[in-house]
Design a protein around this motif. Structure first.
Motif, PDB file in Angstrom:
ATOM      1  N   PRO A 276      73.882  11.346  58.006  1.00 19.80           N
ATOM      2  CA  PRO A 276      73.354  11.271  56.643  1.00 19.80           C
ATOM      3  C   PRO A 276      72.328  12.365  56.384  1.00 19.80           C
ATOM      4  CG  PRO A 276      72.290   9.635  58.028  1.00 19.80           C
ATOM      5  CD  PRO A 276      73.376  10.257  58.860  1.00 19.80           C
ATOM      6  N   SER A 277      72.060  12.602  55.117  1.00 19.36           N
ATOM      7  CA  SER A 277      71.009  13.537  54.737  1.00 19.36           C
ATOM      8  C   SER A 277      69.696  12.765  54.700  1.00 19.36           C
ATOM      9  CB  SER A 277      71.306  14.145  53.362  1.00 19.36           C
ATOM     10  OG  SER A 277      70.291  15.029  52.974  1.00 19.36           O
ATOM     11  N   LEU A 278      68.920  12.861  55.771  1.00 15.88           N
ATOM     12  CA  LEU A 278      67.690  12.073  55.853  1.00 15.88           C
ATOM     13  C   LEU A 278      66.618  12.570  54.892  1.00 15.88           C
ATOM     14  CD1 LEU A 278      67.229  11.322  59.668  1.00 15.88           C
ATOM     15  CD2 LEU A 278      68.437  10.020  57.903  1.00 15.88           C
ATOM     16  N   TYR A 279      66.703  13.843  54.515  1.00 21.78           N
ATOM     17  CA  TYR A 279      65.749  14.421  53.559  1.00 21.78           C
ATOM     18  C   TYR A 279      66.540  15.064  52.423  1.00 21.78           C
ATOM     19  CZ  TYR A 279      62.447  13.722  57.361  1.00 21.78           C
ATOM     20  OH  TYR A 279      61.681  13.152  58.351  1.00 21.78           O
ATOM     21  N   PRO A 280      67.127  14.250  51.553  1.00 24.20           N
ATOM     22  CA  PRO A 280      67.971  14.814  50.502  1.00 24.20           C
ATOM     23  C   PRO A 280      67.187  15.728  49.566  1.00 24.20           C
ATOM     24  CG  PRO A 280      67.896  12.400  50.377  1.00 24.20           C
ATOM     25  CD  PRO A 280      67.027  12.799  51.502  1.00 24.20           C
ATOM     26  N   CYS A 281      67.891  16.663  48.978  1.00 26.87           N
ATOM     27  CA  CYS A 281      67.286  17.615  48.048  1.00 26.87           C
ATOM     28  C   CYS A 281      66.602  16.860  46.904  1.00 26.87           C
ATOM     29  CB  CYS A 281      68.370  18.538  47.498  1.00 26.87           C
ATOM     30  SG  CYS A 281      67.741  19.811  46.395  1.00 26.87           S
ATOM     31  N   GLY A 282      65.348  17.199  46.670  1.00 26.30           N
ATOM     32  CA  GLY A 282      64.605  16.581  45.587  1.00 26.30           C
ATOM     33  C   GLY A 282      63.915  15.280  45.936  1.00 26.30           C
ATOM     34  N   ALA A 283      64.069  14.819  47.188  1.00 28.47           N
ATOM     35  CA  ALA A 283      63.517  13.509  47.570  1.00 28.47           C
ATOM     36  C   ALA A 283      62.255  13.614  48.412  1.00 28.47           C
ATOM     37  CB  ALA A 283      64.569  12.696  48.324  1.00 28.47           C
ATOM     38  N   GLU A 284      61.768  14.821  48.680  1.00 29.14           N
ATOM     39  CA  GLU A 284      60.644  14.968  49.598  1.00 29.14           C
ATOM     40  C   GLU A 284      59.403  14.218  49.126  1.00 29.14           C
ATOM     41  OE1 GLU A 284      58.968  16.054  53.150  1.00 29.14           O
ATOM     42  OE2 GLU A 284      61.014  16.486  52.504  1.00 29.14           O
ATOM     43  N   SER A 285      59.089  14.290  47.842  1.00 34.13           N
ATOM     44  CA  SER A 285      57.885  13.612  47.346  1.00 34.13           C
ATOM     45  C   SER A 285      58.023  12.097  47.458  1.00 34.13           C
ATOM     46  CB  SER A 285      57.596  14.010  45.900  1.00 34.13           C
ATOM     47  OG  SER A 285      58.660  13.630  45.037  1.00 34.13           O
ATOM     48  N   GLU A 286      59.234  11.576  47.250  1.00 39.00           N
ATOM     49  CA  GLU A 286      59.458  10.141  47.391  1.00 39.00           C
ATOM     50  C   GLU A 286      59.297   9.705  48.852  1.00 39.00           C
ATOM     51  OE1 GLU A 286      62.870   8.644  44.619  1.00 39.00           O
ATOM     52  OE2 GLU A 286      63.324  10.720  45.180  1.00 39.00           O
ATOM     53  N   ILE A 287      59.842  10.491  49.751  1.00 38.03           N
ATOM     54  CA  ILE A 287      59.731  10.176  51.175  1.00 38.03           C
ATOM     55  C   ILE A 287      58.274  10.219  51.614  1.00 38.03           C
ATOM     56  CG2 ILE A 287      60.308  10.977  53.506  1.00 38.03           C
ATOM     57  CD1 ILE A 287      63.041  11.871  52.317  1.00 38.03           C
ATOM     58  N   GLU A 288      57.537  11.227  51.173  1.00 39.94           N
ATOM     59  CA  GLU A 288      56.123  11.320  51.524  1.00 39.94           C
ATOM     60  C   GLU A 288      55.335  10.143  50.962  1.00 39.94           C
ATOM     61  OE1 GLU A 288      54.909  15.138  50.137  1.00 39.94           O
ATOM     62  OE2 GLU A 288      55.792  16.210  51.849  1.00 39.94           O
ATOM     63  N   ALA A 289      55.705   9.669  49.777  1.00 38.13           N
ATOM     64  CA  ALA A 289      55.028   8.505  49.205  1.00 38.13           C
ATOM     65  C   ALA A 289      55.271   7.259  50.048  1.00 38.13           C
ATOM     66  CB  ALA A 289      55.507   8.273  47.768  1.00 38.13           C
ATOM     67  N   VAL A 290      56.501   7.090  50.542  1.00 37.72           N
ATOM     68  CA  VAL A 290      56.808   5.957  51.419  1.00 37.72           C
ATOM     69  C   VAL A 290      56.040   6.089  52.732  1.00 37.72           C
ATOM     70  CG1 VAL A 290      58.639   4.781  52.709  1.00 37.72           C
ATOM     71  CG2 VAL A 290      59.067   5.546  50.369  1.00 37.72           C
ATOM     72  N   GLU A 291      55.970   7.301  53.280  1.00 38.70           N
ATOM     73  CA  GLU A 291      55.209   7.524  54.513  1.00 38.70           C
ATOM     74  C   GLU A 291      53.748   7.120  54.337  1.00 38.70           C
ATOM     75  OE1 GLU A 291      57.718  11.336  56.368  1.00 38.70           O
ATOM     76  OE2 GLU A 291      55.887  11.665  55.218  1.00 38.70           O
ATOM     77  N   ARG A 292      53.152   7.507  53.208  1.00 36.56           N
ATOM     78  CA  ARG A 292      51.748   7.153  52.963  1.00 36.56           C
ATOM     79  C   ARG A 292      51.574   5.652  52.805  1.00 36.56           C
ATOM     80  NH1 ARG A 292      52.011  11.741  49.664  1.00 36.56           N
ATOM     81  NH2 ARG A 292      52.311  10.443  47.833  1.00 36.56           N
ATOM     82  N   MET A 293      52.482   5.023  52.064  1.00 37.79           N
ATOM     83  CA  MET A 293      52.371   3.580  51.863  1.00 37.79           C
ATOM     84  C   MET A 293      52.500   2.843  53.192  1.00 37.79           C
ATOM     85  SD  MET A 293      54.525   0.988  49.380  1.00 37.79           S
ATOM     86  CE  MET A 293      53.544   1.329  47.935  1.00 37.79           C
ATOM     87  N   CYS A 294      53.428   3.270  54.035  1.00 38.96           N
ATOM     88  CA  CYS A 294      53.613   2.610  55.329  1.00 38.96           C
ATOM     89  C   CYS A 294      52.394   2.824  56.220  1.00 38.96           C
ATOM     90  CB  CYS A 294      54.876   3.135  56.013  1.00 38.96           C
ATOM     91  SG  CYS A 294      56.403   2.604  55.220  1.00 38.96           S
ATOM     92  N   ALA A 295      51.866   4.046  56.232  1.00 41.33           N
ATOM     93  CA  ALA A 295      50.730   4.347  57.107  1.00 41.33           C
ATOM     94  C   ALA A 295      49.466   3.650  56.633  1.00 41.33           C
ATOM     95  CB  ALA A 295      50.522   5.853  57.181  1.00 41.33           C
ATOM     96  N   GLN A 296      49.173   3.739  55.339  1.00 38.09           N
ATOM     97  CA  GLN A 296      47.902   3.237  54.815  1.00 38.09           C
ATOM     98  C   GLN A 296      48.001   1.794  54.338  1.00 38.09           C
ATOM     99  OE1 GLN A 296      46.723   6.086  51.799  1.00 38.09           O
ATOM    100  NE2 GLN A 296      47.066   7.817  53.186  1.00 38.09           N
ATOM    101  N   GLY A 297      49.032   1.498  53.546  1.00 41.65           N
ATOM    102  CA  GLY A 297      49.132   0.174  52.953  1.00 41.65           C
ATOM    103  C   GLY A 297      49.653  -0.894  53.886  1.00 41.65           C
ATOM    104  N   VAL A 298      50.413  -0.481  54.915  1.00 44.68           N
ATOM    105  CA  VAL A 298      50.988  -1.464  55.836  1.00 44.68           C
ATOM    106  C   VAL A 298      50.284  -1.384  57.202  1.00 44.68           C
ATOM    107  CG1 VAL A 298      53.078  -2.307  56.984  1.00 44.68           C
ATOM    108  CG2 VAL A 298      53.208  -1.418  54.642  1.00 44.68           C
ATOM    109  N   GLU A 299      50.454  -0.300  57.931  1.00 41.74           N
ATOM    110  CA  GLU A 299      49.984  -0.258  59.320  1.00 41.74           C
ATOM    111  C   GLU A 299      48.452  -0.259  59.426  1.00 41.74           C
ATOM    112  OE1 GLU A 299      52.101   2.241  62.086  1.00 41.74           O
ATOM    113  OE2 GLU A 299      53.754   2.499  60.674  1.00 41.74           O
ATOM    114  N   GLN A 300      47.781   0.624  58.690  1.00 40.94           N
ATOM    115  CA  GLN A 300      46.317   0.663  58.781  1.00 40.94           C
ATOM    116  C   GLN A 300      45.691  -0.592  58.193  1.00 40.94           C
ATOM    117  OE1 GLN A 300      44.834   4.356  57.116  1.00 40.94           O
ATOM    118  NE2 GLN A 300      46.291   5.581  58.300  1.00 40.94           N
ATOM    119  N   ALA A 301      46.244  -1.072  57.079  1.00 40.77           N
ATOM    120  CA  ALA A 301      45.697  -2.290  56.473  1.00 40.77           C
ATOM    121  C   ALA A 301      45.894  -3.489  57.389  1.00 40.77           C
ATOM    122  CB  ALA A 301      46.369  -2.541  55.119  1.00 40.77           C
ATOM    123  N   ALA A 302      47.064  -3.588  58.030  1.00 36.46           N
ATOM    124  CA  ALA A 302      47.311  -4.700  58.945  1.00 36.46           C
ATOM    125  C   ALA A 302      46.381  -4.641  60.143  1.00 36.46           C
ATOM    126  CB  ALA A 302      48.769  -4.682  59.406  1.00 36.46           C
TER     127      ALA A 302
END
Length: 287
Positions: free
Chosen positions: A132-158
């Motif tokens: 699969p295309s893990l980093y599809p064209c035009g999706a980088e900002s969306e992927i980075e937003a998910v990375e931030r949410m997982c790091a800050q909103g899920v893992e660090q908050a937990a």
């Protein structure tokens, strides 16, 4: 090469010591040649698990072989003795721990990168197409937003919500941040199979690993009421269960290794939530 020694046990995402990249062609120092590079991973480590899943989704076994490391590092400084020679060859008088993950260059016997996000992107973009295309064209900002949410909103908050160092108000505030993030993810996933596209992307790898960590590690330091509130996101946990049945995800899930690594690194008190498992990961893991 300038490097920054890593602090042992500082966090699951310490400042990386090496930030080399794989280039497009021979004009770059590190260019994509099948079999030239090697990954050194522990799948009990969140970053190692992310890379292992991406590696399998992309089918990079031949292009970039993997050497698996023990769940618990065997050096007193928190590093892996098997990686010591690579670190010493790559940085003069390196004194930090020899930590994973590592992308090494078999031609030079040196390290290219220890930065997991860069490694994942180079695996996806710099070798022959496939998977699969893990980093599809035009999706980088969306992927980075998910990375931030997982790091800050899920893992660090937990982690803060279960920390013995914080007061009750601090822990409750952190739990609120965690529940807000899970609620947003729950609403977003309604009617969706994957996070941002019609096929699996790096955003799904990121979120799945964050949920694995939440249920297998952070839950151990939360009270039963908090865990029940976390579990009350049926769409989100059904999504996690569905991905676990995918061979590229579930086959890398080393539950025993995650437990051993957690007990080796963390000396906090176990809370009542440790007994309230959200998912039976072993039952759903693809084998």
């Amino acid at each position: 090469m300038t490097v920054t020694p890593l602090a042992a046990h500082a966090s699951d995402r310490p400042v990386p010591a090496f930030r080399g990249r794989i280039g497009r062609d021979a004009r770059s120092g590190h260019y994509a040649v099948p079999g030239r590079y090697r990954l050194h991973l522990s799948t009990a480590c969140p970053d190692g698990l992310r890379i292992a899943v991406a590696h399998s989704l992309l089918g990079r076994d031949t292009a970039c072989p993997v050497t698996l490391l023990p769940a618990v590092p065997d050096s007193p400084d928190g590093g892996h003795s098997a990686l010591r020679s690579l670190y010493e060859a790559s940085a003069h008088r390196y004194t930090g721990p020899a930590v994973a993950p590592v992308l090494s260059d078999d031609w030079s016997g040196r390290i290219v990168s220890t930065h997991a996000p860069d490694i994942m992107r180079d695996l996806a973009r710099r070798f022959a197409t496939g998977g699969p295309s893990l980093y599809p064209c035009g999706a980088e900002s969306e992927i980075e937003a998910v990375e931030r949410m997982c790091a800050q909103g899920v893992e660090q908050a937990a982690q803060r919500a279960g920390s013995a160092d914080g007061g009750p108000a601090d822990r409750e505030a952190a739990l609120g941040v965690l529940l807000d993030a899970l609620g947003a993810l729950e609403r977003w996933l309604v009617g969706r199979t994957y996070m941002i596209r019609d096929d699996v992307t790096a955003a799904d790898v990121e979120l799945w690993v964050a949920l694995v960590q939440l249920d297998t590690v952070h839950r151990n330091h939360l009270d039963a009421s908090a865990v029940q509130r976390i579990a009350d996101h049926p769409t989100l946990w059904a999504y996690a269960r569905r991905l676990t049945t995918h061979p590229a995800f579930g086959t890398h899930l080393d539950l025993g290794g995650i437990e051993r690594r957690h007990h080796d690194r963390c000396h906090g008190l176990e809370a009542a939530g440790a007994a309230v498992q959200i998912l039976d990961w072993a039952a759903h893991a693809a084998r």
